[in-house]
Design a protein around this motif. Structure first.
Motif, mmCIF file in Angstrom:
data_model
loop_
_atom_site.group_PDB
_atom_site.id
_atom_site.type_symbol
_atom_site.label_atom_id
_atom_site.label_comp_id
_atom_site.label_asym_id
_atom_site.label_seq_id
_atom_site.Cartn_x
_atom_site.Cartn_y
_atom_site.Cartn_z
ATOM 1 N N ARG A 27 0.778 -1.178 -0.107
ATOM 2 C CA ARG A 27 -0.037 0.024 0.058
ATOM 3 C C ARG A 27 0.680 1.312 -0.093
ATOM 4 N NH1 ARG A 27 -5.533 -0.700 0.944
ATOM 5 N NH2 ARG A 27 -5.879 -2.957 1.382
ATOM 6 N N GLY A 31 -2.762 4.480 2.011
ATOM 7 C CA GLY A 31 -3.348 2.975 2.199
ATOM 8 C C GLY A 31 -4.045 2.513 1.013
ATOM 9 N N ARG A 43 3.311 -1.812 6.296
ATOM 10 C CA ARG A 43 1.835 -1.687 6.980
ATOM 11 C C ARG A 43 2.114 -1.969 8.484
ATOM 12 N NH1 ARG A 43 -1.796 -4.893 2.949
ATOM 13 N NH2 ARG A 43 -3.319 -4.353 4.650
ATOM 14 N N GLN A 44 0.693 -1.317 8.889
ATOM 15 C CA GLN A 44 0.709 -1.472 10.383
ATOM 16 C C GLN A 44 0.509 -3.157 10.571
ATOM 17 O OE1 GLN A 44 2.118 1.589 10.998
ATOM 18 N NE2 GLN A 44 1.474 0.789 12.942
ATOM 19 N N HIS A 70 -2.884 4.612 8.027
ATOM 20 C CA HIS A 70 -2.100 3.565 8.898
ATOM 21 C C HIS A 70 -2.444 3.937 10.350
ATOM 22 C CE1 HIS A 70 -0.280 2.050 5.502
ATOM 23 N NE2 HIS A 70 -0.336 3.196 4.887
ATOM 24 N N GLU A 73 -5.619 2.233 11.430
ATOM 25 C CA GLU A 73 -5.465 0.994 11.888
ATOM 26 C C GLU A 73 -5.013 0.925 13.353
ATOM 27 O OE1 GLU A 73 -2.928 -0.516 8.685
ATOM 28 O OE2 GLU A 73 -4.893 -1.141 7.501
#
Length: 174
Positions: A27, A31, A43-44, A70, A73
Motif C-alpha cells: 500500500r 493506504g 503496513r501496520q 495507517h 489501523e
C-alpha cells in the motif's frame, strides 16, 4: 494485473497463518493498494494490543508523517482490544483518521462525512463518560479540527488536502 502475472496462482487469495483472508498487496502512504511486487510503505500489523499511551503516540507519529490510513489501523486495534467503555472513543478517532485519508485522496465528500461522523462520536463519548482529556487527548479540540476541515473541503477542495499538513494534534488539536 492478472493473478498469473502477479506470481500468484489463478484464484489464489491472500491468507494469514490462521487461514483468514488478508490483502497482502503493498500500500502507499494513504493506504491505497499497489500492484503486487511494488514498493509500498510498511503496513501496520493487525491485532496489536497497545496501552492507550502507546496508541496515541504511534497514531500521532503516523498522522504527522501523512499516513492517516495507517493511524486508523492503530486506532482500530485499540477499539477492538480496549475496554468496552472506550470503544466509542477509539472508533471515533479511527473515523477522523479515515476522514482525513479520504480528503487526502481527493474524496472530499466522503472525507467530510467521516470527519463529521467521527466528531459526533467523540462529542457523544465525552457526554456519556464525562471524560474531557482521555489519555492526554483533547476531544473538544479534535472535534473543532474535524468540523473545520470538513467545512473547508466539503464545497469541493481544488485538490486533495496534504494529510501531514492537515494532521491534528491528538493532545491539543491544531
Amino acid at each position: 494485473m492478472s493473478s498469473a502475472s502477479s506470481g500468484r496462482p489463478a484464484g489464489a487469495r491472500d491468507r494469514d497463518s490462521a487461514g483468514r483472508a488478508r490483502n497482502a498487496r503493498p500500500r502507499d502512504g494513504l493506504g491505497r493498494p499497489l500492484p503486487y511486487g511494488a514498493d509500498g510503505v510498511p503496513r501496520q500489523p493487525e491485532g496489536v494490543v497497545r496501552t492507550p499511551e502507546e496508541t496515541v503516540a504511534e497514531a500521532q507519529a503516523l498522522l504527522d508523517a501523512g499516513r492517516p490510513f495507517h493511524a486508523h489501523e492503530v486506532f482500530e486495534d485499540a477499539w477492538k482490544s480496549g475496554p468496552e467503555a472506550e470503544r466509542a472513543l477509539w472508533r471515533g478517532l479511527a473515523q477522523l483518521a479515515v476522514g482525513l485519508t479520504h480528503a487526502a485522496r481527493g474524496n472530499v465528500t466522503g472525507g467530510a462525512r467521516l470527519l463529521r461522523r467521527g466528531a459526533g462520536a467523540l462529542e457523544e463519548w465525552v457526554a456519556d463518560t464525562g471524560r474531557r482529556t482521555p489519555h492526554g487527548m483533547d476531544p473538544s479540540a479534535l472535534v473543532t479540527w474535524a468540523r473545520e476541515l470538513a467545512d473547508a473541503v466539503e464545497p469541493g477542495a481544488p485538490h486533495a488536502v496534504d494529510a501531514a499538513a492537515q494532521a491534528p494534534r491528538l493532545s491539543g488539536g491544531r
